[in-house]
Design an enzyme around this catalytic site. Structure first.
Site, PDB file in Angstrom:
ATOM      1  N   GLY A  16      43.164 -60.112 113.561  1.00  0.00           N
ATOM      2  CA  GLY A  16      42.528 -61.158 114.371  1.00  0.00           C
ATOM      3  C   GLY A  16      43.020 -62.536 113.961  1.00  0.00           C
ATOM      4  N   ARG A  77      48.131 -56.006 116.553  1.00  0.00           N
ATOM      5  CA  ARG A  77      47.846 -54.841 115.720  1.00  0.00           C
ATOM      6  C   ARG A  77      49.008 -53.886 115.901  1.00  0.00           C
ATOM      7  NH1 ARG A  77      42.414 -57.118 116.789  1.00  0.00           N
ATOM      8  NH2 ARG A  77      41.716 -57.482 114.682  1.00  0.00           N
ATOM      9  N   ASP A 108      41.647 -57.550 105.640  1.00  0.00           N
ATOM     10  CA  ASP A 108      41.792 -56.350 104.804  1.00  0.00           C
ATOM     11  C   ASP A 108      42.834 -55.369 105.334  1.00  0.00           C
ATOM     12  OD1 ASP A 108      40.015 -57.031 102.838  1.00  0.00           O
ATOM     13  OD2 ASP A 108      38.288 -56.083 103.800  1.00  0.00           O
ATOM     14  N   THR A 130      40.330 -65.012 108.156  1.00  0.00           N
ATOM     15  CA  THR A 130      39.440 -64.394 109.141  1.00  0.00           C
ATOM     16  C   THR A 130      38.174 -65.231 109.250  1.00  0.00           C
ATOM     17  OG1 THR A 130      37.873 -62.588 109.534  1.00  0.00           O
ATOM     18  CG2 THR A 130      38.736 -62.724 107.327  1.00  0.00           C
ATOM     19  N   ILE A 131      37.730 -65.473 110.463  1.00  0.00           N
ATOM     20  CA  ILE A 131      36.518 -66.280 110.648  1.00  0.00           C
ATOM     21  C   ILE A 131      35.289 -65.554 110.095  1.00  0.00           C
ATOM     22  CG2 ILE A 131      37.462 -67.451 112.693  1.00  0.00           C
ATOM     23  CD1 ILE A 131      35.344 -65.796 114.330  1.00  0.00           C
ATOM     24  N   ASP A 132      35.414 -64.244 109.864  1.00  0.00           N
ATOM     25  CA  ASP A 132      34.260 -63.464 109.397  1.00  0.00           C
ATOM     26  C   ASP A 132      33.930 -63.738 107.925  1.00  0.00           C
ATOM     27  OD1 ASP A 132      34.569 -62.348 111.900  1.00  0.00           O
ATOM     28  OD2 ASP A 132      35.666 -60.607 111.152  1.00  0.00           O
ATOM     29  N   ASP A 134      34.672 -62.103 105.405  1.00  0.00           N
ATOM     30  CA  ASP A 134      34.140 -60.862 104.835  1.00  0.00           C
ATOM     31  C   ASP A 134      35.096 -60.205 103.838  1.00  0.00           C
ATOM     32  OD1 ASP A 134      36.059 -60.206 106.696  1.00  0.00           O
ATOM     33  OD2 ASP A 134      34.910 -58.576 107.623  1.00  0.00           O
ATOM     34  N   MET A 174      29.761 -64.480 116.201  1.00  0.00           N
ATOM     35  CA  MET A 174      30.736 -63.460 115.770  1.00  0.00           C
ATOM     36  C   MET A 174      30.612 -63.133 114.272  1.00  0.00           C
ATOM     37  SD  MET A 174      34.295 -64.227 117.668  1.00  0.00           S
ATOM     38  CE  MET A 174      34.924 -62.908 118.671  1.00  0.00           C
ATOM     39  N   ARG A 176      32.039 -59.669 113.222  1.00  0.00           N
ATOM     40  CA  ARG A 176      32.230 -58.218 113.166  1.00  0.00           C
ATOM     41  C   ARG A 176      31.027 -57.561 112.487  1.00  0.00           C
ATOM     42  NH1 ARG A 176      38.213 -56.370 111.579  1.00  0.00           N
ATOM     43  NH2 ARG A 176      37.844 -57.947 110.012  1.00  0.00           N
ATOM     44  N   GLY A 190      19.575 -74.846 112.242  1.00  0.00           N
ATOM     45  CA  GLY A 190      18.114 -74.887 112.199  1.00  0.00           C
ATOM     46  C   GLY A 190      17.448 -73.766 112.971  1.00  0.00           C
ATOM     47  N   HIS A 255      34.715 -65.515 121.902  1.00  0.00           N
ATOM     48  CA  HIS A 255      36.017 -65.838 121.311  1.00  0.00           C
ATOM     49  C   HIS A 255      36.316 -67.324 121.176  1.00  0.00           C
ATOM     50  CE1 HIS A 255      36.721 -61.574 121.726  1.00  0.00           C
ATOM     51  NE2 HIS A 255      37.710 -61.733 120.873  1.00  0.00           N
ATOM     52  N   GLN A 257      34.857 -69.142 119.372  1.00  0.00           N
ATOM     53  CA  GLN A 257      34.744 -69.356 117.920  1.00  0.00           C
ATOM     54  C   GLN A 257      36.061 -69.140 117.181  1.00  0.00           C
ATOM     55  OE1 GLN A 257      30.575 -67.515 116.634  1.00  0.00           O
ATOM     56  NE2 GLN A 257      31.398 -66.653 118.510  1.00  0.00           N
TER      57      GLN A 257
HETATM   58  P1  ADP Z   1      42.715 -57.461 109.737  1.00  0.00           P
HETATM   59  O1  ADP Z   1      43.952 -57.715 108.953  1.00  0.00           O
HETATM   60  O2  ADP Z   1      42.203 -58.710 110.375  1.00  0.00           O
HETATM   61  O3  ADP Z   1      41.682 -56.700 108.928  1.00  0.00           O
HETATM   62  P2  ADP Z   1      43.375 -54.993 111.223  1.00  0.00           P
HETATM   63  O4  ADP Z   1      42.413 -54.143 110.463  1.00  0.00           O
HETATM   64  O5  ADP Z   1      43.474 -54.822 112.686  1.00  0.00           O
HETATM   65  O6  ADP Z   1      43.100 -56.566 111.002  1.00  0.00           O
HETATM   66  O7  ADP Z   1      44.829 -54.762 110.592  1.00  0.00           O
HETATM   67  C1  ADP Z   1      45.944 -55.460 111.049  1.00  0.00           C
HETATM   68  C2  ADP Z   1      47.174 -54.580 110.973  1.00  0.00           C
HETATM   69  O8  ADP Z   1      47.413 -54.217 109.610  1.00  0.00           O
HETATM   70  C3  ADP Z   1      47.082 -53.247 111.702  1.00  0.00           C
HETATM   71  O9  ADP Z   1      47.360 -53.338 113.072  1.00  0.00           O
HETATM   72  C4  ADP Z   1      48.165 -52.441 110.998  1.00  0.00           C
HETATM   73  O10 ADP Z   1      49.451 -52.798 111.468  1.00  0.00           O
HETATM   74  C5  ADP Z   1      48.005 -52.917 109.554  1.00  0.00           C
HETATM   75  N1  ADP Z   1      47.121 -51.978 108.845  1.00  0.00           N
HETATM   76  C6  ADP Z   1      45.781 -51.864 108.949  1.00  0.00           C
HETATM   77  N2  ADP Z   1      45.302 -50.858 108.176  1.00  0.00           N
HETATM   78  C7  ADP Z   1      46.377 -50.307 107.592  1.00  0.00           C
HETATM   79  C8  ADP Z   1      46.571 -49.213 106.683  1.00  0.00           C
HETATM   80  N3  ADP Z   1      45.529 -48.482 106.238  1.00  0.00           N
HETATM   81  N4  ADP Z   1      47.826 -48.927 106.288  1.00  0.00           N
HETATM   82  C9  ADP Z   1      48.870 -49.656 106.718  1.00  0.00           C
HETATM   83  N5  ADP Z   1      48.757 -50.685 107.584  1.00  0.00           N
HETATM   84  C10 ADP Z   1      47.539 -51.023 108.013  1.00  0.00           C
END
Ligand code: ADP
Length: 325
Positions: A16, A77, A108, A130-132, A134, A174, A176, A190, A255, A257
């Site tokens: 994202g 992605r 992550d 990430t705006i989350d 998290d 937002m 997630r 508030g 979105h 945000q």
């Molecule tokens: P974010 O990075 O915001 O958490 P995603 O979870 O969609 O977003 O991951 C972004 C991209 O990172 C995925 O489309 C993929 O290309 C790669 N990715 C995600 N998980 C894995 C994984 N377990 N192993 C290898 N590549 C990954």
């Protein structure tokens, strides 16, 4: 062991998007140039590595992007990259393109990809965006401050009209599965109550009673913030309407945000993290994430970072509750 001097560093944004990614890109590119390293922009996340969508960047390629939301490298992605075959092919392409180190800006999922690529011999380092907010290993992720301010701005406008009509409003923010953004926005705007996935609520006592009491005490408008991860926003609004008799309107900020010109905090944080990431690659680091902890920029191994669990700021939750009367 002495590290071979790194000559070409790739950079990509993945997952994202978040406001401030461009400031991170600019910082990476200019730090590379200043250290006699060629920065290679990889387009559309890991897809760019598989499809050879790359371009050499220079100091002028990143002129004026700091104030822009989104990402000039685009983001996407890439499911193929999640397969062993995909990662191997990406590593092969990196070698072919002379990319010795790769900076992966995202969340992550992006860091999991960076870890897998490092296992194939390409040095990688992640920057949290990430705006989350998290990501467990870091107190701060690029984009959070801008997203919070965008949400607050929208809610302030909404409050003007809701107050005039003496309505209740329920606003979905937002984040997630996490409630960090909603809690922060709830406190800053508030809200009478903030519903987040980490804290189960008693709807009757925590929402309905709070609205009723506020009304008896002369509140002209009750604002309820609901985190995206809680969901059921329309259903909750119906419940408020039937149980309090108050006209209740739902707003899902959505979105919006994720966009907009980044705040000073996001620009500065992104610039610092981008600079730090290049320096770490120069020093020979690999499979690490840049983190902001205790007001310092540090690096954590990705494996360790992915094991960590992020706690909600319990004190912030208490403050929000205590002053919502
Ligand atoms: P974010 O990075 O915001 O958490 P995603 O979870 O969609 O977003 O991951 C972004 C991209 O990172 C995925 O489309 C993929 O290309 C790669 N990715 C995600 N998980 C894995 C994984 N377990 N192993 C290898 N590549 C990954």
């Amino acid at each position: 062991m002495e590290n071979k001097r790194i000559r070409r560093i790739g950079l990509l944004t993945s997952g994202g998007d978040a406001p401030g990614m461009n400031a991170a890109i600019r910082s990476v590119v200019r730090t590379c140039i200043g250290n006699d390293i060629t920065p290679i922009g990889v387009y559309r996340g890991y897809n760019g590595l598989l499809n050879n969508e790359v371009a050499e960047l220079n100091a002028r390629s990143v002129n004026g992007i700091t104030s822009h939301g989104g990402t000039m490298l685009y983001t996407a992605r890439c499911d193929e990259f999640k397969t062993e075959e995909g990662v191997k092919r990406a590593a092969q392409n990196c070698r072919y393109l002379g990319i010795e180190g790769l900076i992966c800006i995202g969340g992550d999922g992006t860091f999991r990809g960076a870890r897998d690529l490092a296992a194939q011999g390409i040095r990688t380092i992640g920057i949290p965006a990430t705006i989350d907010n998290d990501i467990a290993c870091t107190d701060y992720s690029i984009g959070f401050d801008t997203a919070a301010n965008t949400a607050i701005d929208a809610i302030d406008k909404l409050a003007d009209t809701m107050q005039s009509h003496e309505r209740a409003s329920i606003v979905e923010v937002m984040g997630r599965n996490a409630g960090h953004l909603a809690l922060y926005v709830g406190l800053a705007s508030g809200a009478s109550a903030t519903l987040i996935p980490e804290k189960p609520v008693n709807f009757e006592s925590d929402v309905i009673e709070v609205i009723r009491e506020g009304h008896y005490n002369g509140k002209r408008h009750s604002l309820i913030i609901v985190a995206e991860g809680v969901g059921r926003t329309n259903e909750l609004a119906e419940m408020i309407k039937t149980q309090t008799g108050m006209e209740t309107r739902v707003t899902i900020i959505g979105h919006i945000q994720r966009g907009g010109s980044p705040t000073a905090r996001d620009r500065v944080m992104a610039s610092r993290m981008g600079h730090f990431a290049v320096k770490k690659l120069i020093d020979g680091a690999s499979s690490m994430v840049v983190c902001y902890r205790n007001s310092e920029i540090v690096a954590t191994p990705i494996d360790e970072a992915l094991q960590m669990k992020k706690d909600l700021d319990g004190y912030m939750y208490e403050v929000a509750k205590d002053i919502a009367i």
